[in-house]
Design an enzyme around this catalytic site. Structure first.
Site, short mmCIF file in Angstrom:
data_model
loop_
_atom_site.label_atom_id
_atom_site.label_comp_id
_atom_site.label_asym_id
_atom_site.label_seq_id
_atom_site.Cartn_x
_atom_site.Cartn_y
_atom_site.Cartn_z
N HIS A 21 0.87 -1.19 0.00
CA HIS A 21 0.00 0.00 0.00
C HIS A 21 0.90 1.22 0.00
O HIS A 21 1.68 1.40 0.93
CB HIS A 21 -0.88 0.02 1.24
N HIS A 199 -8.15 -8.37 -0.32
CA HIS A 199 -7.70 -8.84 0.99
C HIS A 199 -8.77 -9.81 1.51
O HIS A 199 -9.96 -9.46 1.52
CB HIS A 199 -7.58 -7.68 1.97
N GLU A 202 -7.25 -12.37 6.31
CA GLU A 202 -6.22 -11.76 7.16
C GLU A 202 -6.72 -11.88 8.61
O GLU A 202 -6.12 -12.56 9.42
CB GLU A 202 -6.01 -10.29 6.75
N ASP A 280 3.45 -5.10 2.60
CA ASP A 280 2.17 -4.52 3.01
C ASP A 280 2.28 -3.01 3.31
O ASP A 280 2.00 -2.21 2.43
CB ASP A 280 1.61 -5.30 4.22
N1 ADE Z 1 -4.77 -1.23 4.26
C1 ADE Z 1 -3.45 -1.10 4.44
N2 ADE Z 1 -2.93 -2.21 4.95
C2 ADE Z 1 -3.95 -3.09 5.11
C3 ADE Z 1 -4.06 -4.41 5.59
N3 ADE Z 1 -3.00 -5.10 6.04
N4 ADE Z 1 -5.28 -4.99 5.62
C4 ADE Z 1 -6.34 -4.31 5.18
N5 ADE Z 1 -6.30 -3.07 4.72
C5 ADE Z 1 -5.11 -2.45 4.68
ZN ZN Z 2 -2.59 -5.05 2.64
#
Ligand code: ADE
Ligand code: ZN
Length: 339
Positions: A21, A199, A202, A280
């Site tokens: 990101h 995503h 997670e 990330d």
């Molecule tokens: N935005 C930035 N990092 C993120 C993550 N690890 N999970 C979800 N949204 C995000």
């Molecule tokens: Zn992410």
């Protein structure tokens, strides 16, 4: 093998980053520099003070801090500088291809135009291609905590930037915001010719990974850790060669795992999952891509062979065209371990 040899192998091997990101690469010193330039007063008085506020126990606590940092970005130049700082670091770590997510809604919701965000980021990507030979793809990422109607409004901007944006993504607060919330949007993007990623798994359950695959029809899963809880899902991921863009240091910092020694990366490889290693939000999680490789390799006793496999997976799972993919895989050849 001596750690020093493995570290050198990791540092030198050419690699692709597929889960990054851009707002998560915003280092405290650059936040201060840009805030100063834009005459914005920050809540923290120094780089150190800001840095010491970076302690989070889960995804939501992290996101609250991350969205605050992004608030100082106002102009094309700000987005350029942010992106360029990342690209220089990535280049120094032998990243030769990167796929960058950006969250337009974070910026447009405070009055910054979509064009400013994309043009600033894209100019830096083009400069990195000229200067470093680094190729890239740009991923328009939707904030899933906002309604699908808001996502559609943002998505309309894509048509003015078709030449720059290649992929649609889905991020932000996972639990309570299942992939199916965005079914219409992803269907539309599929017909508009975009690649798709989301995503999932997670913090959210394996069901969210199923939805991302079956309902959104994504090409890749970002994170995907919790897929391992469902054997049928693992079988589907393996059979369909769905890549997982795994982020070990992020998982540690956001307490998806308690200890890197418990990280599922090696298990994923052992099960035949196409896992990749990524950073990330490296400015917040204590390391860029090579730190992710090195710390995880140490914790899980990964071999050079396994590092090679992870890197090869990242090239194969990239959205680069076939010619570029083959070129990158060719470059890898000389790092192949002799058995
Ligand atoms: N935005 C930035 N990092 C993120 C993550 N690890 N999970 C979800 N949204 C995000
Ligand atoms: Zn992410």
């Amino acid at each position: 093998m001596e750690n020093i040899v493995l570290k050198e192998y990791i540092n030198n091997i050419p690699k692709a980053e597929l889960h990054l990101h851009i707002e998560g690469t915003f280092e405290p010193d650059l936040i201060f520099k840009i805030a100063d330039r834009n005459k914005i007063k920050l809540d923290h008085n120094s780089v150190e003070e800001l840095h010491s506020a970076y302690n989070f126990n889960n995804l939501q606590e992290f996101l609250n801090i991350y969205y605050t940092g992004a608030k100082v970005l106002l102009t094309d130049e700000d987005f350029y500088d942010l992106t360029w700082a990342y690209l220089e670091k990535a280049h120094s770590q032998n990243v030769i291809h990167t796929e960058i997510m950006f969250d337009p809604q974070t910026h447009t919701d405070k009055g910054i135009s979509f064009d400013t965000v994309v043009n600033g980021i894209y100019s830096a990507l083009k400069d990195a291609e000229k200067e470093f030979g680094m190729t890239s793809k740009l991923i328009l990422s939707i904030l899933r905590h906002l309604p699908q109607e808001a996502a559609f409004e943002t998505y309309e901007n894509f048509f003015n930037h078709r030449d720059k944006i290649n992929v649609l993504g889905l991020d932000s607060s996972e639990i309570g915001n299942p992939p199916s919330k965005f079914q219409e949007l992803f269907t539309r993007a599929y017909y508009d010719g975009l690649k798709l990623t989301a995503h999932a798994g997670e913090e959210g359950p394996p069901d969210y990974v199923w939805e991302a695959l079956d309902t959104l029809k994504v090409n890749r899963i970002d994170h995907g850790n919790r897929s391992l809880e469902d054997e049928d899902l693992v079988e589907k991921i393996v059979n369909n060669q769905i890549a997982l863009t795994v982020c070990p240091l992020s998982n540690l910092k956001l307490q998806v795992v308690d200890d890197l020694r418990d990280h599922p990366l090696k298990t994923m490889l052992d099960k035949g999952i196409k896992a990749t290693v990524n950073s990330d939000d490296p400015a917040y999680f204590g390391g860029y891509i090579n730190d992710n490789f090195i710390k995880t390799a140490e914790a899980l006793d990964l071999t050079e062979d396994e590092i090679y496999k992870l890197v090869k997976n990242s090239f194969e799972a990239s959205f680069a065209d076939e010619k570029r993919k083959n070129e990158m895989i060719q470059l890898l050849e000389k790092y192949k371990v002799n058995n």
